[in-house]
Design an enzyme around this catalytic site. Structure first.
Site, PDB file in Angstrom:
ATOM      1  CG  ASN A   1      -0.270   0.155   2.528  1.00 39.25           C
ATOM      2  OD1 ASN A   1       0.968   0.166   2.581  1.00 39.25           O
ATOM      3  ND2 ASN A   1      -1.025   0.294   3.597  1.00 39.25           N
TER       4      ASN A   1
ATOM      5  CG  ASP B   1       2.361   1.845   4.782  1.00 34.57           C
ATOM      6  OD1 ASP B   1       3.149   1.023   4.237  1.00 34.57           O
ATOM      7  OD2 ASP B   1       1.645   1.550   5.758  1.00 34.57           O
TER       8      ASP B   1
ATOM      9  CG  ASP C   1       1.560  -4.141   3.154  1.00 39.73           C
ATOM     10  OD1 ASP C   1       1.905  -4.970   2.292  1.00 39.73           O
ATOM     11  OD2 ASP C   1       1.341  -2.938   2.896  1.00 39.73           O
TER      12      ASP C   1
ATOM     13  CG  ASP D   1      10.104 -14.252  21.382  1.00 36.51           C
ATOM     14  OD1 ASP D   1      11.039 -14.191  20.571  1.00 36.51           O
ATOM     15  OD2 ASP D   1       9.966 -13.426  22.321  1.00 36.51           O
TER      16      ASP D   1
ATOM     17  CG  HIS E   1      14.008 -11.488  13.641  1.00 38.01           C
ATOM     18  ND1 HIS E   1      13.993 -12.853  13.895  1.00 38.01           N
ATOM     19  CD2 HIS E   1      13.578 -10.900  14.770  1.00 38.01           C
ATOM     20  CE1 HIS E   1      13.555 -13.060  15.122  1.00 38.01           C
ATOM     21  NE2 HIS E   1      13.296 -11.896  15.676  1.00 38.01           N
ATOM     22  CG  ASP E   2      16.646 -11.372  17.063  1.00 38.65           C
ATOM     23  OD1 ASP E   2      15.971 -10.354  16.846  1.00 38.65           O
ATOM     24  OD2 ASP E   2      16.230 -12.352  17.721  1.00 38.65           O
TER      25      ASP E   2
END
Ligand code: TEU
Length: 558
Positions: free
Chosen positions: A25, A27, A31, A200, A324-325
């Protein structure tokens, strides 16, 4: 041989960090619809499972690991209807979807915490509250993000525990109502047809009730108290028995500082896999969070081999070198300049040929590298920013410049720059203003370019996926170490059915050109090269191989 064959052992998992994957979208923020637009890409790659990092409603102080509402989607990512569409788009391609489930803590904006801080009804003890002097925290525990693990809440006039950000209060798993609420919520997601979970920090959920001080000399005070705490196995087993056991879902627990014995126990408790980080500790220095050290192949091989052998009979490994870490694997264990493509392929060969389920982190399949951030305000990760601020405040370092290289290396933002789809503006990630800087190498490193190049990293990953799906020994074969202490070459066999099916894997981890010599006791009549990252190998003898820089070779021996 009963090797407990199941779909998730044969699967290849692909991890998506939604904020940085694809933006529909405009921004500037990735998403769910953006992911739906790319499901054919995932299908082409051939992956079987997508692990979606958190998309729940959240104030986003920790990339969504601070959940405000487990049953709602954050506006940035879309709506629950978008999630359902994504699920259906994936399922239509036989790709399963697993959710990232954060149960150690919530956001302080979660309804449970808002009620708890008012001592409302059953929520009163949903978190770890301790009354006492506002100037003296209940113990000396430190948070993973730096600083004390306790904050004083003026409203309740009490301390609360947070092993991560102060906006991530820890849930009190001792309270049966907390467990009930969490289990209900996990069941709710399974009923929505999600196919499993990555839990997690699941080995942090139990704390000793008397909250004793941690060892004052520890790198993180308190960790021996709250890592693998006293009731952790009981809780995980309860989660399994009361919820997971009723369904065919796959689970992987994120467990930092876990030992092999603990991992075996978690498997018995009902977790299919855990993430062990021992192989990712080999380049950490011992002088604080920013310190890094050279690593040696011996260290990587030892850590890998220990886990290969340790879980051989009782459990199953997860195989990964990044997420992602973590820094990008090619920048960390390969060469992100001259041999970027070769080393990315060599590391991919490691991921796909060990015994366990491979986890591919988005962008690694095109050989994405760590970006270069020049200024502190280019970072977005709160954990990075907080640790830097703390070091400056306490005087541990005098200027940011002094730790710039280390921050650049360790920052969790390394893995969070936008996925590079093409050489269009913003790498084809968004037509808006990206929420985080795009890596400058996107004109050379991007999906479109790699799709058109038969020798690309991407096409190499695709070949590995196909190979893994069609070669049972690659999934189920036993791991047999070769060349116990070669400083440059990592080599092993995988064997099945008493050795009648055998794979030979040879990985040159550096830019030298060592010679691989096959040990005499490896016997075979015929060898066939299955995959390799240099083209010119067909027909060569494997008794002695002069390797190219970062060369990877996989042979079938018969
Ligand atoms: O990470 C847990 C964890 O152990 C990290 O603190 C890790 O040690 C560090 O990031 C290494 O750089 C999980 C999530 O993966 C992470 O993104 C969250 O911030 C954290 O839990 C809290 O939920």
């Amino acid at each position: 041989m009963n090797d407990g064959r199941t779909w998730w052992k044969e699967a290849v998992v692909y991890q998506i960090y939604p904020r940085s994957f694809h933006n529909a979208n405009d921004d500037g923020i990735g998403d769910l619809r953006g992911i739906s637009e790319k499901v054919d890409y995932l299908d082409d790659l051939g992956v079987d499972v997508v692990w979606l990092c958190p998309v729940y409603d959240s104030p986003l102080v920790d990339g969504g690991y601070d959940v405000r509402d487990y049953r709602a989607i954050h506006d940035d990512y879309g709506t629950m209807a978008d999630w359902e569409t994504l699920r259906d788009d994936l399922h239509a391609r036989d790709i399963r979807l697993i959710m990232d489930m954060v149960t150690n803590h919530t956001s302080d904006e979660h309804e449970w915490f808002r009620k708890s801080r008012r001592k409302a009804g059953k929520y009163r003890d949903y978190y770890w509250w301790v009354d006492g002097d506002p100037d003296r925290p209940p113990n000396n525990w430190e948070s993973f993000f730096g600083g004390p693990a306790w904050s004083y809440d003026e409203r309740r006039e009490a301390w609360y525990l947070h092993l991560f950000d102060e906006k991530q209060p820890d849930l009190n798993w001792r309270n049966p109502d907390v467990r009930e609420s969490l289990f209900e919520m996990v069941r709710w997601w399974i009923e929505k047809d999600c196919d499993g979970f990555r839990f997690d920090v699941i080995n942090l959920i139990s704390k000793p009730p008397d909250l004793p001080d941690g060892d004052p000399d520890s790198t993180q005070r308190g960790k021996e108290q709250f890592i693998n705490g006293p009731r952790v196995h009981e809780y995980v087993r309860e989660l399994h028995d009361r919820v997971l056991d009723d369904y065919d879902v796959v689970t992987v627990g994120e467990t930092s500082d876990v030992t092999i014995d603990e991992a075996l126990r978690f498997h018995e408790d009902g977790l299919d896999m855990v993430f062990s980080f021992q192989h990712l500790h080999i380049d950490k220095g011992d002088r604080g969070p920013w310190d890094f050290d050279d690593w040696t192949l011996d260290e990587l091989r030892d850590a890998t081999a220990r886990w290969q052998r340790g879980l051989e009979d009782g459990a199953w490994n997860s195989i990964f070198l990044g997420n992602h870490d973590q820094p990008r694997l090619v920048s960390r264990f390969g060469d992100d300049e001259e041999y970027r493509a070769e080393s990315a392929k060599m590391l991919a060969t490691y991921l796909f040929t060990l015994r366990g389920t491979p986890f591919v982190y988005q962008g690694d399949e095109i050989g994405m590298t760590n970006p270069t951030f020049r200024r502190l305000d280019e970072y977005r990760d709160e954990a990075t920013i907080q640790k830097v601020m703390l070091a400056l405040q306490t005087g541990d370092v005098s200027t940011f410049d002094k730790i710039r290289d280390a921050v650049d290396f360790w920052s969790r933002d390394n893995a969070r720059t936008p996925m590079q789809w093409s050489d269009d503006e913003n790498a084809g990630f968004t037509d808006g203003e990206p929420w985080i800087k795009v890596n400058e190498n996107f004109p050379e490193v991007n999906v479109e370019r790699e799709q058109g190049d038969e020798d690309s990293v991407l096409n190499y990953y695709r070949r590995l996926v196909v190979l893994r799906h069609s070669t049972p020994v690659m999934v189920y074969g036993r791991y047999v170490q070769l060349l116990e202490d070669h400083p440059e070459i990592y080599a092993y066999l995988r064997t099945l059915n008493d050795g009648s099916e055998q794979l030979l894997v040879v990985l040159n981890f550096f830019d030298g050109e060592p010679t691989f010599r096959l040990p005499d006791d490896v016997t075979y009549d015929r060898s066939e090269k299955l995959v390799g990252n240099y083209g010119d190998r067909t027909g060569d003898s494997i008794a002695e191989i002069d390797l190219h820089p970062y060369e990877a070779l996989v042979y079938r021996l018969e």
